[in-house]
Design a protein around this motif. Structure first.
Motif, short mmCIF file in Angstrom:
data_model
loop_
_atom_site.label_atom_id
_atom_site.label_comp_id
_atom_site.label_asym_id
_atom_site.label_seq_id
_atom_site.Cartn_x
_atom_site.Cartn_y
_atom_site.Cartn_z
N ASN A 1 0.73 -1.31 -0.11
CA ASN A 1 -0.11 0.03 0.08
C ASN A 1 0.92 1.24 -0.12
OD1 ASN A 1 -2.54 -1.47 0.00
ND2 ASN A 1 -2.18 -1.73 2.13
N GLU A 2 2.05 1.21 0.16
CA GLU A 2 3.03 2.21 0.11
C GLU A 2 2.91 3.13 -1.27
OE1 GLU A 2 6.70 1.29 3.25
OE2 GLU A 2 7.13 1.07 0.95
N LYS A 3 2.97 4.23 -1.36
CA LYS A 3 3.18 5.00 -2.69
C LYS A 3 4.69 4.85 -3.24
CE LYS A 3 -1.17 7.46 -2.17
NZ LYS A 3 -1.91 8.72 -2.06
N VAL A 4 4.95 4.31 -3.95
CA VAL A 4 6.27 4.09 -4.44
C VAL A 4 6.67 5.05 -5.65
CG1 VAL A 4 7.93 2.60 -5.63
CG2 VAL A 4 6.33 1.68 -3.73
N SER A 5 7.65 5.82 -5.67
CA SER A 5 8.05 6.90 -6.64
C SER A 5 9.38 6.59 -7.22
CB SER A 5 8.35 8.28 -5.80
OG SER A 5 8.69 9.18 -6.76
N ARG B 1 13.98 12.17 -14.75
CA ARG B 1 12.71 11.64 -15.40
C ARG B 1 11.96 10.96 -13.93
NH1 ARG B 1 13.61 8.31 -21.02
NH2 ARG B 1 14.26 10.22 -22.19
N ILE B 2 10.44 11.50 -14.04
CA ILE B 2 9.54 10.60 -12.90
C ILE B 2 8.68 9.64 -13.83
CG2 ILE B 2 7.90 11.10 -11.38
CD1 ILE B 2 8.72 14.18 -11.26
N TYR B 3 9.21 8.52 -13.39
CA TYR B 3 8.37 7.34 -14.34
C TYR B 3 6.90 7.19 -13.95
CZ TYR B 3 12.46 6.47 -16.99
OH TYR B 3 13.70 6.70 -17.90
N GLN B 4 5.97 6.80 -14.77
CA GLN B 4 4.65 6.51 -14.72
C GLN B 4 4.48 4.97 -14.91
OE1 GLN B 4 3.55 9.86 -17.09
NE2 GLN B 4 2.73 11.09 -15.40
N PRO C 1 2.20 7.56 -6.48
CA PRO C 1 1.85 8.92 -6.36
C PRO C 1 0.95 9.40 -7.21
CG PRO C 1 4.31 8.51 -5.74
CD PRO C 1 3.96 7.36 -6.49
N GLU C 2 0.23 10.31 -7.16
CA GLU C 2 -0.89 10.78 -7.91
C GLU C 2 -0.34 10.89 -9.20
OE1 GLU C 2 -4.57 14.02 -8.36
OE2 GLU C 2 -3.50 13.81 -6.58
#
Length: 299
Positions: free
Chosen positions: A173-177, A187-190, A207-208
């Protein structure tokens, strides 16, 4: 063929191939390929990993993006495989000299040279790279007539991912960046990325700004707040001039970086760029699962 003594050897060979061939639908048409190809040239890094996982050693392959000429995690398996140039600049003369009976490539890199490749040997082309690497894997397995072996490779991977999900428990359930440092930008990967697909397979939240079916956000240091999550995985692609490494050092020392919740809680991990992004194939995917298990203390 003894009842047709007047046929030339070449014509007989052509009949033999036609009788032992398969038509493979791919991104640029239909290719008639040998039923059991013996001399495969593969022009993508993820394709090389697919062949190795299927027990097929290519005679030629695109150079790894880093390594000399292969990634560290496949070099022991490549032996006398001939490097034919980087994915985006393969050497047609080298490929032809290898006398392949099958070539595997991708439209993203090889659309402009498809006709030349097809003149050398039957050529099967994937639509794209990134995201769900299994789509290409299934195409490669079909092209080399190893579909049963391919299904087992994928089912084994899925079983390992499920086992990891169960072991992680509530931690999924962690939001992993996921962050990558490149020369000149970050780069922020989606989700439609190599790491994004695997993280979603395990069941991690994102993350959102990363929880979308897109590939990547290209940003600078001013976007450090957008890199936060409950946990951050970062890696650096360094082509050799030191620019990407310097950028990563600048960001990690920036006071704004120190304000991120993942940094404050000690949940920031540097991982291998090759494994988490650049290689893009099934062997790297297995090693990424190993990394996650290790970093979460599950080994």
């Amino acid at each position: 063929m003894r009842f047709l003594p007047f046929l030339s050897a070449a014509l007989i060979a052509g009949f033999a191939m036609a009788a032992n061939a398969a038509e493979i639908k791919h991104a640029m048409g239909v290719a008639t390929v040998p039923d059991e190809p013996q001399r495969v040239v593969v022009l993508t890094n993820e394709g090389t990993e697919a062949l190795l996982a299927l027990g097929v050693k290519p005679v030629g392959a695109a150079n790894s993006w880093n390594g000399d000429p292969w990634y560290h995690h496949i070099s022991d398996q490549m032996g006398d495989v001939e490097p034919v140039g980087k994915e985006s600049a393969v050497n047609l003369e080298l490929i032809a000299a290898l006398e392949p009976d099958l070539i595997l490539g991708t439209k993203l890199r090889h659309e402009a040279i498809f006709e030349q490749l097809s003149a050398i040997a039957p050529t099967v082309i994937s639509e794209r790279l990134r995201g769900d690497w299994r789509e290409n894997f299934q195409l490669w397995a079909k092209a080399v007539n190893r579909e049963d072996a391919g299904e087992k490779v994928l089912s084994d991977f899925d079983a390992r991912a499920r086992k990891l999900t169960d072991a992680l428990g509530e931690k999924v359930n962690e939001k992993v960046s996921v962050i990558r440092f490149m020369p000149g930008h970050i780069r922020i990967y989606q989700k439609d990325s190599f790491s994004g697909f695997i993280l979603e397979k395990i069941g991690f939240k994102r993350p959102e700004n990363q929880d979308v079916d897109s590939f990547v956000l290209k940003v600078g240091k001013e976007s450090i707040p957008d890199m936060d999550g409950d946990r951050i995985f970062y890696f650096t692609y360094e082509p050799g001039d030191g620019e990407a490494t310097k950028l990563s050092e600048d960001v990690l020392q920036d006071p704004l970086w120190q304000t991120l919740s993942a940094v404050k809680s000690g949940n920031v991990h540097e991982v291998d760029d090759t494994i988490w992004n650049t290689a893009g194939g099934v062997l790297a995917a297995r090693l990424m699962l190993d990394d996650i298990a290790r970093l979460y203390g599950l080994e």
